[in-house]
Structure formats: C-alpha cells, structure tokens
Design an enzyme around this catalytic site. Structure first.
Site, PDB file in Angstrom:
ATOM      1  N   LEU A  71      33.078  19.869   2.860  1.00  0.00           N
ATOM      2  CA  LEU A  71      31.930  19.641   1.989  1.00  0.00           C
ATOM      3  C   LEU A  71      32.262  18.496   1.037  1.00  0.00           C
ATOM      4  O   LEU A  71      33.370  18.441   0.494  1.00  0.00           O
ATOM      5  CB  LEU A  71      31.599  20.894   1.164  1.00  0.00           C
ATOM      6  CG  LEU A  71      30.646  21.925   1.766  1.00  0.00           C
ATOM      7  CD1 LEU A  71      30.510  23.111   0.821  1.00  0.00           C
ATOM      8  CD2 LEU A  71      29.276  21.334   2.058  1.00  0.00           C
ATOM      9  N   ASP A  72      31.303  17.583   0.816  1.00  0.00           N
ATOM     10  CA  ASP A  72      31.507  16.496  -0.144  1.00  0.00           C
ATOM     11  C   ASP A  72      31.795  17.071  -1.526  1.00  0.00           C
ATOM     12  O   ASP A  72      31.342  18.176  -1.860  1.00  0.00           O
ATOM     13  CB  ASP A  72      30.264  15.616  -0.220  1.00  0.00           C
ATOM     14  CG  ASP A  72      29.982  14.888   1.088  1.00  0.00           C
ATOM     15  OD1 ASP A  72      30.936  14.669   1.846  1.00  0.00           O
ATOM     16  OD2 ASP A  72      28.808  14.559   1.336  1.00  0.00           O
ATOM     17  N   PRO A  73      32.520  16.336  -2.364  1.00  0.00           N
ATOM     18  CA  PRO A  73      32.818  16.833  -3.723  1.00  0.00           C
ATOM     19  C   PRO A  73      31.582  17.236  -4.519  1.00  0.00           C
ATOM     20  O   PRO A  73      31.604  18.245  -5.226  1.00  0.00           O
ATOM     21  CB  PRO A  73      33.544  15.645  -4.370  1.00  0.00           C
ATOM     22  CG  PRO A  73      34.198  14.944  -3.218  1.00  0.00           C
ATOM     23  CD  PRO A  73      33.232  15.073  -2.079  1.00  0.00           C
TER      24      PRO A  73
END
Length: 299
Positions: free
Chosen positions: A43-45
C-alpha cells in the site's frame, strides 16, 4: 530480538496513512517478536486500509495471496496533476474543470474493463534493474511501456466541486493512480488521487482488520481475534484435501499419492493433515494438467 513461537497465518491490518508497508512489517516484527513477517500487496504511504501480513510459514504463500484482486474506495481531485499521481506529490499542472457530471460519469464508465495504462513513476516496478521511483527521485528519464490493468465494479458515489468519490475493484498489477491519471486525461483537465483506502484483498475484507496499534496497546492474543487467519484457512476458495498418515508421509517425502487426487476441481489445492488439522502442503495443476507439490509446511 528474542524470538518467540508466533502463530502461523495471516494478520489483517487496517493500515494508517503516513507509513509504508515496510514500516508496518517492521512494527509487526517487534510486536509479535518474530522476524518471519511479510506482506501480500504493498500500500502507498498515503493509502489506508487492508494490508495482509503473513507470519511464519504463511510467508511461503505470498505468491498465491498476492495474485488476488483488490478493492478500493477512492477520492480524486479534478483539475490537478502531480508528480506522484496523488495529492502529496509536486503539483505539475492546474486546470479549470469545465466538464459536466454526465461527462464525468461517462468517462468513469469508459474506464471499466481491460486497459493498457502507464504505471506511476513513483512505483516499485523495476526497469533495467532499478525501481521506477529511484529514477523519479533522481529526476532521470526512463522509457516505460503501458501495462495491462483491469478495473471493474466501478461505482461513482458522488461528484462535488471538482472532487469525485467512487468504489472499484481491480486486478493484480493495476494502479489506481494510473486509472485516475487517465480519467483526468480523458476529461481534459487532469486529476490526482486525494485519498485511497483498500477495502478488499481477495479473499479478505477490511471489516476483519484491526490496527497494529491495538495489538501494541491491548496486547491482543492472535488466536482470539478475527483479524488473525490461521494458515489452514488462508486460501478459503481453494479445494481442501484431507491427507491420512500415509499420504502425509509421502507428501513430506516429495511425492503425491494417487489416492489424494480423486475428484479434484480447480488449479490450486491445500492439503490438510487428518491427524493435526494443520496445512501441510499446497498443490497446483501445471500446464500439462499434472498436479505438482508447490510448498510443504513444517510447523
């Protein structure tokens, strides 16, 4: 780190914004006091939601769990383009949004199904042995090709003052940021992701997940919470085979007894020990229709 015997299986975490998937794994290693922690699907930050952590022998199933489709809740800002495809990136262009709700709805519908889209420059895809974000951070140019992505079950929930909210599902290897970028291109005004929340990572749902903070503060027992999925239940959609003592011994020696292969359906199978109830192996059907041992588990 003094390791303890951690349960083997998947922990369903509701990831907070502002941390990377690697950060969550590092935190989980401290909480559960084991180095055997991985994850199934980055998951992206800035993104939140369901992150599937794999503990112990479950790390051997990452390739199979990673193949599942994903589901998201997305909000996007029209009229803005950024370097990363989301609102935390550097603003590259801003445009007036002169499109009707009907045009937006039609564009969303047109982006359902199989597409060939450019992946975001800020992604972990490797080109020439380097990750794309490494090129992007050094402002180096690299030629990238469109990749096959599939988006479906699109539900446009609202359109208000240049912001749209929708739900979608997509195949492995699909980038929501790429989809939003393409939406902005088709509308002629640009678009960027405002927020992204993963609600489904096949076959798991966000309502099964808890935050890592709850584990850290509450000291929750993994065997007593719904967010822990035992190894034997990590692939509920696969056909389950029960092995007797002779079949189990033969599997552990690298062979599959014909008696275990009766009445098979599908391509992937999990073998459960009739004696212990534990997952002892996973099998897969190959291109020649032969069933092969893919993994054997020892725990």
């Amino acid at each position: 780190m003094t390791e303890r015997k951690a349960p083997h299986g998947a922990v369903l975490v509701d990831k907070a914004a502002g941390c990377t998937s690697h950060d969550v794994v590092a935190c989980a290693r401290r909480i559960f006091q084991t180095k055997e922690v991985g994850h199934a699907g980055t998951l992206d930050p800035d993104a939140t939601g369901l992150l599937v952590l794999l503990l112990g022998e479950a790390t051997k199933m990452s390739d199979y769990i990673l193949c599942g489709d994903k589901g998201y809740e997305v909000s996007a800002r029209l009229g803005v383009e950024t370097s990363t495809g989301d609102i935390s990136g550097q603003v590259l262009n801003q445009s007036a949004v002169n499109v009707s709700k009907e045009q937006i709805a039609n564009a969303v519908v047109s982006l359902s199904g199989d597409l060939a889209l450019l992946p975001p420059m800020y992604s972990a895809i490797k080109i020439k042995g380097k990750k794309l974000y490494e090129f992007a951070r050094k402002q180096e140019t690299v030629e990238i090709e469109p990749r096959p992505m599939r988006f479906y079950d699109l539900i446009l929930e609202s359109i208000q003052e240049g912001e749209i909210k929708l739900k979608m599902r997509c195949s492995k290897g699909s980038y929501v940021r790429s989809w939003v970028t393409e939406l902005g291109r088709r509308l002629g005004c640009g678009a960027t992701v405002l927020s992204l929340r993963r609600t489904w990572s096949e076959p798991f749902l966000i309502n099964q997940a808890v935050s890592l903070e709850e584990f850290r503060v509450e000291g929750l027992d993994l065997n007593r919470v719904s967010s822990f999925v035992p190894l034997s239940e990590c692939a509920p959609h696969w056909q389950s085979l029960t092995a007797n003592a002779d079949e189990e011994k033969t599997l552990r020696n690298g062979r599959v007894m014909p008696s275990l292969l009766a009445n098979l359906s599908g391509d992937n199978f999990k073998v459960i020990s009739g004696a212990s109830g534990k997952l002892i192996s996973i099998l897969s059907r190959d291109a020649s229709n032969q069933v092969r041992i893919k993994r054997v588990f020892n725990y």
